[in-house]
Enzyme design. Structure first.
Site, PDB file in Angstrom:
ATOM      1  N   PRO A 160       0.746  -1.369   0.049  1.00 10.18           N
ATOM      2  CA  PRO A 160       0.025  -0.177   0.098  1.00 10.18           C
ATOM      3  C   PRO A 160       0.824   1.147  -0.102  1.00 10.18           C
ATOM      4  O   PRO A 160       1.871   1.520   0.777  1.00 10.18           O
ATOM      5  CB  PRO A 160      -0.881  -0.263   1.281  1.00 10.18           C
ATOM      6  CG  PRO A 160       0.006  -1.201   2.054  1.00 10.18           C
ATOM      7  CD  PRO A 160       0.710  -2.164   0.939  1.00 10.18           C
ATOM      8  N   CYS A 215       0.397   5.318  -0.010  1.00  9.25           N
ATOM      9  CA  CYS A 215      -0.523   6.636  -0.038  1.00  9.25           C
ATOM     10  C   CYS A 215      -0.078   7.698  -1.216  1.00  9.25           C
ATOM     11  O   CYS A 215       1.118   7.556  -1.690  1.00  9.25           O
ATOM     12  CB  CYS A 215      -0.184   7.639   1.239  1.00  9.25           C
ATOM     13  SG  CYS A 215      -0.914   6.759   2.673  1.00  9.25           S
ATOM     14  N   TYR A 275       0.324   4.356  13.319  1.00 13.64           N
ATOM     15  CA  TYR A 275      -1.171   4.924  13.185  1.00 13.64           C
ATOM     16  C   TYR A 275      -1.927   4.478  14.334  1.00 13.64           C
ATOM     17  O   TYR A 275      -1.385   3.686  15.292  1.00 13.64           O
ATOM     18  CB  TYR A 275      -1.707   4.516  11.752  1.00 13.64           C
ATOM     19  CG  TYR A 275      -0.651   5.451  10.926  1.00 13.64           C
ATOM     20  CD1 TYR A 275      -0.555   6.743  11.019  1.00 13.64           C
ATOM     21  CD2 TYR A 275       0.120   4.767   9.878  1.00 13.64           C
ATOM     22  CE1 TYR A 275       0.094   7.548  10.040  1.00 13.64           C
ATOM     23  CE2 TYR A 275       0.774   5.374   9.120  1.00 13.64           C
ATOM     24  CZ  TYR A 275       0.811   6.765   9.064  1.00 13.64           C
ATOM     25  OH  TYR A 275       1.661   7.663   8.164  1.00 13.64           O
TER      26      TYR A 275
END
Ligand SMILES: Cc1cc2nc3c(=O)[nH]c(=O)nc-3n(C[C@H](O)[C@H](O)[C@H](O)COP(=O)(O)O)c2cc1C
Length: 366
Positions: A24, A26, A183
């Site tokens: 993944p 961003c 996170y």
């Protein structure tokens, strides 16, 4: 020669043609969480990379769970419709299966895009109040987050479930929870950021409780045969932080919660956290987790060459490898790896006249 990297793997009911995953990444290119033409371009390109699975970037399950104003989200009908369009595009033109990483940025939210410095948003930049397990900032320059109340925790858990349902409706093949890089979910598990004195803080079991509640709730909300995984940390790289043994315990608990795989990354829990991306470092953690927790394990971090990736899988250090920057550098990385390793990879019919024959046995990259 039979390649381990190019052998198939099954996660729940999902068959993956090989062990290569696009990590993944961003893109900071969404508008209020809504995917743009950039996502069509970016994910469409990587859907033809030769990787069996492309995982879409950290996707905010609520507006304030985004890292930046440009982060992808999955908290509105517009977000869902735009994601469905991207998925349909990738499926129509690409060869990869499509995953999504569901995320909440917690105390690292309300920040600038990397090319704007990654610092917290200033008062003039429409910042928002961040939330976290405890009112402990990420670093000296960062705002103090608000410690989550029981109502916050219920709302965020429900938002994970709602976003997972939206992902299913949008046509996603696999879902993973972002439990690394500092996170929200990671910040609950780590003693560096979780200073709570209720049932969600203290021992490792208590710190894992909230992420596990979310994992179980998401598991129950999506089809049984759809793979659900989590990216977790192999080490906090901070004195007193999470260790590889903690990663084994967390991975084992996630497995018991019904998850099908974990991806081992590391770092990011605080501005003071160490070094640390050295090729192979996360691989050691992954090997330990795979062996001791007995769950399908992926790893990531400075994996760049086909033989390096092949060795990780062939030597049983991980079941899958994820690549981020190498895929941006070479969006047909999987095609070129297949050539090096003497394997086959599916290309779209429009591109079938490309390699391997045109390379006439010459090695593209070793
Ligand atoms: C542009 C970019 C965006 C990233 N975004 C995410 C993300 O959304 N979620 C995540 O877990 N990791 C993210 N990462 C980290 C990567 O997934 C990966 O773990 C890291 O880059 C190390 O792998 P690499 O050496 O193959 O690049 C990002 C990395 C890059 C380069």
């Amino acid at each position: 020669m039979t390649s381990a990297l190019f052998s198939p793997i099954r996660l729940a009911d999902l068959e993956l043609a090989n062990r290569i995953v696009v990590s993944p990444m961003c893109q900071y290119s969404a508008d209020d969480g809504v995917a743009s033409e950039w996502h069509i371009n970016h994910l469409g390109m990587l859907a033809n990379s030769g990787a069996a699975l492309v995982v879409a970037e950290a996707t905010g399950i609520e507006r304030r769970g985004r890292i930046t104003h440009g982060c992808l989200g999955l908290y509105s009908d517009d977000c869902e419709a735009a994601l469905a369009r991207v998925v349909a595009h990738c499926r129509r033109y690409g060869t990869a299966k499509l995953g999504i990483q569901l995320a909440h940025a917690g105390r690292k939210a309300s920040a600038r895009r990397p090319w704007e410095g990654s610092q917290p948003l200033s008062p003039a930049e429409d910042p928002w109040q961040t939330i976290a397990p405890s009112a402990v900032p990420f670093g000296p320059e960062w705002p103090v987050p608000r410690a989550m109340t029981a109502a916050d925790m219920e709302r965020v858990r429900d938002a994970f479930v709602a976003a997972a349902r939206r992902a299913v409706r949008a046509g996603i093949d696999a879902t993973e929870l972002h439990g690394a890089h500092g996170y929200l979910l990671h910040s609950f598990v780590s003693p560096i950021s979780n200073k709570r004195d209720d049932e969600y803080g203290g021992t490792l079991a208590a710190r894992m409780r909230y992420p596990l509640e979310i994992a179980r709730a998401v598991r129950a909300a999506i089809p049984k045969g759809m793979p659900l995984g989590a990216r977790i940390t192999g080490s906090d790289w901070v004195e007193g932080g999470l260790t590889p043994d903690d990663a084994v315990a967390f991975a084992g608990a996630l497995k018991a919660a019904g998850l099908d795989f974990v991806c081992i990354s590391s770092g990011g829990i605080s501005a003071a956290s160490g070094p640390t991306l050295v090729a192979g470092t996360n691989v050691q953690f992954a090997e330990k987790v795979r062996r001791e927790a007995g769950i399908a394990t992926r790893t990531v971090g400075l994996i760049a060459t086909p033989r390096q990736a092949e060795a990780i899988v062939a030597e049983g250090k991980a079941d899958m490898v994820a690549l981020a920057r190498a895929m941006l550098d070479d969006p047909h990385w999987g095609w070129h790896a297949a050539q090096v390793l003497g394997a086959e990879v599916v290309r779209p019919p429009q591109y079938q006249r490309a390699a391997p024959k045109v390379w006439a046995g010459a090695s593209y990259r070793d």
